[in-house]
Design a protein around this motif. Structure first.
Motif, PDB file in Angstrom:
ATOM      1  N   PRO A 137       2.310  16.309  -3.430  1.00  0.00           N
ATOM      2  CA  PRO A 137       2.823  15.121  -2.738  1.00  0.00           C
ATOM      3  C   PRO A 137       4.250  15.328  -2.230  1.00  0.00           C
ATOM      4  CG  PRO A 137       2.771  14.771  -5.109  1.00  0.00           C
ATOM      5  CD  PRO A 137       2.042  16.053  -4.855  1.00  0.00           C
ATOM      6  N   GLY A 152       0.811  -1.219   0.000  1.00  0.00           N
ATOM      7  CA  GLY A 152       0.000   0.000   0.000  1.00  0.00           C
ATOM      8  C   GLY A 152       0.840   1.263   0.000  1.00  0.00           C
ATOM      9  N   THR A 153       1.860   1.314   0.866  1.00  0.00           N
ATOM     10  CA  THR A 153       2.718   2.504   0.912  1.00  0.00           C
ATOM     11  C   THR A 153       3.546   2.632  -0.366  1.00  0.00           C
ATOM     12  OG1 THR A 153       4.396   1.213   2.123  1.00  0.00           O
ATOM     13  CG2 THR A 153       2.882   2.542   3.427  1.00  0.00           C
ATOM     14  N   SER A 156       2.097  11.750 -10.146  1.00  0.00           N
ATOM     15  CA  SER A 156       1.316  12.987 -10.083  1.00  0.00           C
ATOM     16  C   SER A 156       2.227  14.210  -9.999  1.00  0.00           C
ATOM     17  CB  SER A 156       0.370  12.955  -8.881  1.00  0.00           C
ATOM     18  OG  SER A 156       1.089  12.931  -7.667  1.00  0.00           O
ATOM     19  N   TYR A 177      -2.268  17.355  -9.354  1.00  0.00           N
ATOM     20  CA  TYR A 177      -2.622  17.214  -7.953  1.00  0.00           C
ATOM     21  C   TYR A 177      -3.357  18.473  -7.513  1.00  0.00           C
ATOM     22  CZ  TYR A 177       1.805  19.787  -7.786  1.00  0.00           C
ATOM     23  OH  TYR A 177       2.809  20.678  -8.010  1.00  0.00           O
ATOM     24  N   LEU A 204       6.414  10.110   1.705  1.00  0.00           N
ATOM     25  CA  LEU A 204       5.884   8.855   1.167  1.00  0.00           C
ATOM     26  C   LEU A 204       6.946   7.748   1.224  1.00  0.00           C
ATOM     27  CD1 LEU A 204       3.955  10.271  -1.942  1.00  0.00           C
ATOM     28  CD2 LEU A 204       2.967   9.346   0.158  1.00  0.00           C
ATOM     29  N   GLN A 207       2.369   6.547  -7.028  1.00  0.00           N
ATOM     30  CA  GLN A 207       1.320   7.465  -7.481  1.00  0.00           C
ATOM     31  C   GLN A 207       1.728   8.915  -7.247  1.00  0.00           C
ATOM     32  OE1 GLN A 207      -2.052   6.064  -5.257  1.00  0.00           O
ATOM     33  NE2 GLN A 207      -2.625   4.544  -6.789  1.00  0.00           N
ATOM     34  N   GLY A 208       2.361   9.148  -6.083  1.00  0.00           N
ATOM     35  CA  GLY A 208       2.816  10.504  -5.799  1.00  0.00           C
ATOM     36  C   GLY A 208       3.880  10.958  -6.773  1.00  0.00           C
ATOM     37  N   PHE A 248       2.604   1.728  -3.449  1.00  0.00           N
ATOM     38  CA  PHE A 248       1.747   2.279  -4.511  1.00  0.00           C
ATOM     39  C   PHE A 248       1.495   3.765  -4.296  1.00  0.00           C
ATOM     40  CE2 PHE A 248       0.472  -2.115  -5.648  1.00  0.00           C
ATOM     41  CZ  PHE A 248       0.641  -2.015  -7.017  1.00  0.00           C
ATOM     42  N   ARG A 249       1.349   4.180  -3.030  1.00  0.00           N
ATOM     43  CA  ARG A 249       1.147   5.616  -2.777  1.00  0.00           C
ATOM     44  C   ARG A 249       2.398   6.417  -3.152  1.00  0.00           C
ATOM     45  NH1 ARG A 249      -2.052   3.503   1.403  1.00  0.00           N
ATOM     46  NH2 ARG A 249      -0.307   3.337   2.873  1.00  0.00           N
TER      47      ARG A 249
END
Length: 300
Positions: free
Chosen positions: A78, A55-56, A66, A72, A83, A62-63, A58-59
């Motif tokens: 971000p 999960g972390t 973006s 954003y 992250l 994604q950050g 992918f974040r």
């Protein structure tokens, strides 16, 4: 990829993401292999830790995308270092996952004692409602009047009778905590003496004991919740009955241990059973008294 504070270049970002995904895929395959032979508790521990890492990750990706595309919300740019820090923290948590089924079950049992300690602390913090002098007395003796600044605190309005019940519950919770501690000690003693393997039959026995402990913890939470006014004596008695049954199942499983130091545990179980029976008797008296009081107030 080294973070310089500037948006990443497209090619560098693509290479970094490909490398990261390959590493993540290898990590997932390794975790899948490590779950072979894992019991329910160890499997859940590994799975929860792996989900946190994925999960972390992918974040973080994604950050990064973006940030490159500039897509954003205003004021929500971000933070790549933050992250990335979350990923590192998730990886550190993975190192804390128990290595064997026995250790995972022992850790889960210890968590039950933490919950029980919280309930016991709450019970000990309860206090009866403070005596408030009549208005005339307060006016005559203003120096003796003590403002009740905590009158809105939950549990401060217990009547003397309700406070007595809360003290009985605190004793039950305290003895229940000793039962779980003695269970952990008995299991530890058996492991040291017999050095059992992390096999299916033994793990299944421990998993069953863990489930009983966790159910025990839930019932203790429910019993503690019943103490707050208005106290539900009938629900309290039902909960005590379930706890009594739960203790009986724990006793039955522990008696099957061979060459284990389970004597102290069985003794604490018997003391808890006795305390529960005494409290049930006291609750019956209070319920009967309430019924008689209501009948006397009925006008025909």
């Amino acid at each position: 990829m080294l973070w310089t504070g500037e948006p990443p270049q497209a090619e560098a970002l693509k290479e970094a993401m490909e490398s990261y995904f390959n590493a993540l895929q290898g990590f997932l395959l390794h975790c899948h292999g490590s779950m072979a032979g894992a019991g329910t508790t160890l499997f859940s521990s590994i799975q929860a830790s792996v989900k946190q890492i994925v999960g972390t990750s992918f974040r973080l990706l994604q950050g990064s995308v973006s940030l490159y595309e500039g897509e954003y919300e205003k004021g929500r740019k971000p933070s790549i270092p933050q992250l990335a820090g979350a990923v590192w923290e998730a990886c550190s948590n993975l190192k804390k996952v128990p290595a064997t089924n026995i250790k995972a079950i022992g850790k889960a049992m210890t968590q039950v004692t933490v919950s029980m300690k919280d309930v016991l602390r709450e019970m000990k913090e309860l206090k009866p409602a403070c005596f408030s002098p009549e208005p005339d007395d307060a006016y005559a003796n203003p120096e003796t009047e003590t403002p009740n600044s905590d009158e809105d605190d939950l549990g401060d309005d217990l009547t003397p009778a309700e406070f007595e019940v809360s003290e009985m519950v605190a004793d039950i919770v305290s003895e229940a905590l000793v039962v779980i501690k003695e269970l952990i000690r008995a299991i530890t003693g058996m492991i040291k003496l017999e050095n059992p393997k992390d096999d299916g039959a033994f793990v299944a026995t421990l998993e069953n004991l863990l489930k009983l402990c966790q159910d025990f913890g839930v019932q203790i939470d429910e019993l503690g919740a019943c103490v707050y006014p208005p106290q539900e004596l009938s629900l309290m008695k039902q909960t005590l009955g379930r706890i009594r049954e739960n203790i009986g199942e724990i006793e039955a499983d522990v008696k099957g241990f061979k060459n284990s130091s389970s004597g102290a545990l069985l003794g604490t179980c018997r003391r808890l059973q006795s305390s529960i029976e005494n409290m049930e008797t006291e609750l019956d008296k209070r319920v009967d008294a309430e019924v008689v009081g209501k009948m006397q107030n009925v006008t025909l």
